[in-house]
Design an enzyme around this catalytic site. Structure first.
Site, PDB file in Angstrom:
ATOM      1  N   ARG A   1     -38.351  13.053 -23.993  1.00 51.03           N
ATOM      2  CA  ARG A   1     -39.018  13.090 -23.737  1.00 51.03           C
ATOM      3  C   ARG A   1     -40.287  13.826 -22.819  1.00 51.03           C
ATOM      4  O   ARG A   1     -40.524  13.532 -21.958  1.00 51.03           O
ATOM      5  CB  ARG A   1     -39.942  12.240 -24.874  1.00 51.03           C
ATOM      6  CG  ARG A   1     -39.661  12.390 -26.793  1.00 51.03           C
ATOM      7  CD  ARG A   1     -39.726  13.563 -27.470  1.00 51.03           C
ATOM      8  NE  ARG A   1     -39.738  12.858 -28.961  1.00 51.03           N
ATOM      9  CZ  ARG A   1     -38.413  13.910 -29.211  1.00 51.03           C
ATOM     10  NH1 ARG A   1     -37.535  14.351 -28.228  1.00 51.03           N
ATOM     11  NH2 ARG A   1     -37.919  13.529 -30.284  1.00 51.03           N
TER      12      ARG A   1
ATOM     13  N   HIS B   1     -36.119  22.519 -25.172  1.00 51.16           N
ATOM     14  CA  HIS B   1     -35.584  21.573 -26.392  1.00 51.16           C
ATOM     15  C   HIS B   1     -34.334  21.621 -26.652  1.00 51.16           C
ATOM     16  O   HIS B   1     -34.153  21.400 -27.991  1.00 51.16           O
ATOM     17  CB  HIS B   1     -36.617  21.314 -27.119  1.00 51.16           C
ATOM     18  CG  HIS B   1     -36.618  19.744 -27.307  1.00 51.16           C
ATOM     19  ND1 HIS B   1     -37.973  18.607 -27.278  1.00 51.16           N
ATOM     20  CD2 HIS B   1     -35.445  18.723 -28.063  1.00 51.16           C
ATOM     21  CE1 HIS B   1     -37.688  18.069 -28.185  1.00 51.16           C
ATOM     22  NE2 HIS B   1     -36.499  18.060 -28.316  1.00 51.16           N
TER      23      HIS B   1
HETATM   24  C1  GLV Z   1     -34.841  15.727 -30.460  1.00 51.33           C
HETATM   25  O1  GLV Z   1     -35.839  15.433 -30.291  1.00 51.33           O
HETATM   26  C2  GLV Z   1     -34.405  14.309 -31.305  1.00 51.33           C
HETATM   27  O2  GLV Z   1     -35.515  13.796 -31.054  1.00 51.33           O
HETATM   28  O3  GLV Z   1     -33.930  14.300 -31.810  1.00 51.33           O
END
Ligand code: GLV
Length: 310
Positions: free
Chosen positions: A225, A273
Site C-alpha cells: 500500500r 497498482h
Molecule cells: C490489491 O491491492 C489487493 O489488496 O488485493
C-alpha cells in the site's frame, strides 16, 4: 440471499455480477445502483465501495473484498461493527506479486537497465559478474503473498529473509519478528520488498530510519500500500544515495497525480497498482464457495480480525 456487487472503480461490474450469479444460482446477485430496489442485501462483494454502502444497505452482515488488503474497508465511516469483512486469499495474486518482485530484483541485481543503455549506444560491454551474497533480499510480510514472494526469490538462490509482526516460521526461510527483529532484518537487507498489510502499526514503516538501517546502495520494491511509504523520505534517501532506486506499484494518492515527482524520476519505476490483479475466475470461485458456506452457517477462512486489522 441477496448479494450486492459494489465497486466505485471496477470498469466491468456487469461481468462480475454475471459470473457471481452463474456461480450462485440460488441467490439473487445485483449490481450497486442498477435501479433495482435496494436495502435487502445481506452480502456484499466489494472493491472500493461507495461511502454510503451501509446507509443504503442496512441489512448487510458480511463483506467479501475483491482484494487482499482491507485497510480501506476498515476505514469506512459508519461501518457497523457486526458486519464481518472477508479478505481475498490469493485469488491468483500471489504468483503475480512474486513475478513483479523477481522482475525488479533481476533488473537491478543483473544490471539490465544499464545493458539497455549500452545497447542504445551500440556498445558490447560486459559489466562483470554478480555475486548473490551482495544482493540479500528482505521480504516484509509473511502471509500468503510474502511467503510466495520469498519462495520465488529463494528459488533463484538469492539470500532471503522475511520479517513480520509475529515472526511466524516459514519453511526453510530465515525469519525475523516484531519491533525487536526489525533492525537486524534491515541490516542484512539490500533489496527490500514490502507486502505487509496496511495497519496503524505498519503505516509509514518505509521511512528514513528504515532506509538508513539497510545495506548501502539498496533498492525498494513496494507492492503493498502507498501509505506504508513516506514518499518524501524515499526521495531524500535516493538523493543521499542510501537507495539506488525503487519500483512502486502503490501510492498515497491513486491514480498518482500528474505533477508527482515520481513520474519523471529515472530512479523510480512507477506502475499503476497492477502487481497482483485478482483474476475473475479464481476470485469468483473462492468468494462464491465462501458465500455458500456462510449461507449454510459453516465457518469460512479469511475473516478479518479488527484488532489485527488484517
Ligand atoms: C490489491 O491491492 C489487493 O489488496 O488485493
Amino acid at each position: 440471499m441477496e448479494v450486492v456487487f459494489a465497486s466505485r472503480i471496477e470498469r466491468h461490474p456487469g461481468d462480475w455480477v454475471r459470473a457471481f450469479q452463474d456461480a450462485l444460482p440460488q441467490d439473487r446477485v445485483r449490481a450497486w445502483g442498477d435501479g433495482a430496489p435496494e436495502g435487502d442485501a445481506e452480502v456484499a462483494v466489494v472493491w472500493n465501495p461507495p461511502a454510503d454502502l451501509f446507509q443504503r444497505e442496512p441489512r448487510l452482515r458480511i463483506l467479501f473484498n475483491l482484494g487482499a488488503g482491507v485497510d480501506a474497508l476498515l476505514r469506512m465511516p459508519g461501518r457497523p461493527e457486526h458486519v464481518l469483512i472477508v479478505r481475498l486469499e490469493d485469488g491468483g495474486m500471489a504468483v503475480q506479486m512474486a513475478e513483479y518482485a523477481v522482475h525488479f530484483l533481476l533488473r537491478v541485481s543483473r544490471d539490465f537497465d544499464r545493458y539497455a543503455q549500452l545497447q542504445a549506444q551500440r556498445r558490447w560491454q560486459s559489466l562483470g559478474d554478480m555475486a548473490r551474497e551482495d544482493w540479500p533480499v528482505g521480504v516484509m510480510g509473511a502471509g500468503v503473498m510474502g511467503a510466495r514472494v520469498a519462495r520465488a526469490v529463494a528459488a533463484l538462490e538469492y539470500p532471503v529473509a522475511v520479517w513480520s509482526r509475529s515472526g511466524r516460521a516459514l519453511d526453510g526461510i530465515e525469519v525475523f519478528g516484531g519491533d525487536a527483529g526489525l533492525p537486524a532484518f534491515l541490516a542484512r537487507t539490500r533489496v527490500l520488498i514490502n507486502v505487509l498489510p496496511l495497519t496503524a502499526q505498519t503505516e509509514g514503516i518505509l521511512c528514513r530510519t528504515t532506509f538508513q538501517r539497510m545495506r548501502p546502495d539498496g533498492y525498494l520494491i513496494n507492492i503493498a500500500r502507498g501509505r506504508h511509504l513516506v514518499e518524501a523520505d524515499l526521495l531524500g534517501a535516493l538523493d543521499e544515495g542510501l537507495l539506488r532506486g525503487a519500483a512502486l506499484d502503490v501510492f498515497v494518492d491513486e491514480p498518482l497525480p500528474a505533477q508527482h515527482p515520481f513520474w519523471a524520476d529515472p530512479r523510480v519505476q512507477v506502475t499503476p497498482h497492477i502487481a497482483g490483479l485478482s483474476l475473475m475466475g479464481q476470485t469468483v470461485r473462492q468468494i462464491s464457495a465462501k458465500i455458500r458456506a456462510y449461507g449454510r452457517g459453516e465457518p469460512i477462512s479469511g475473516i478479518v480480525d479488527p484488532e489485527q486489522q488484517y
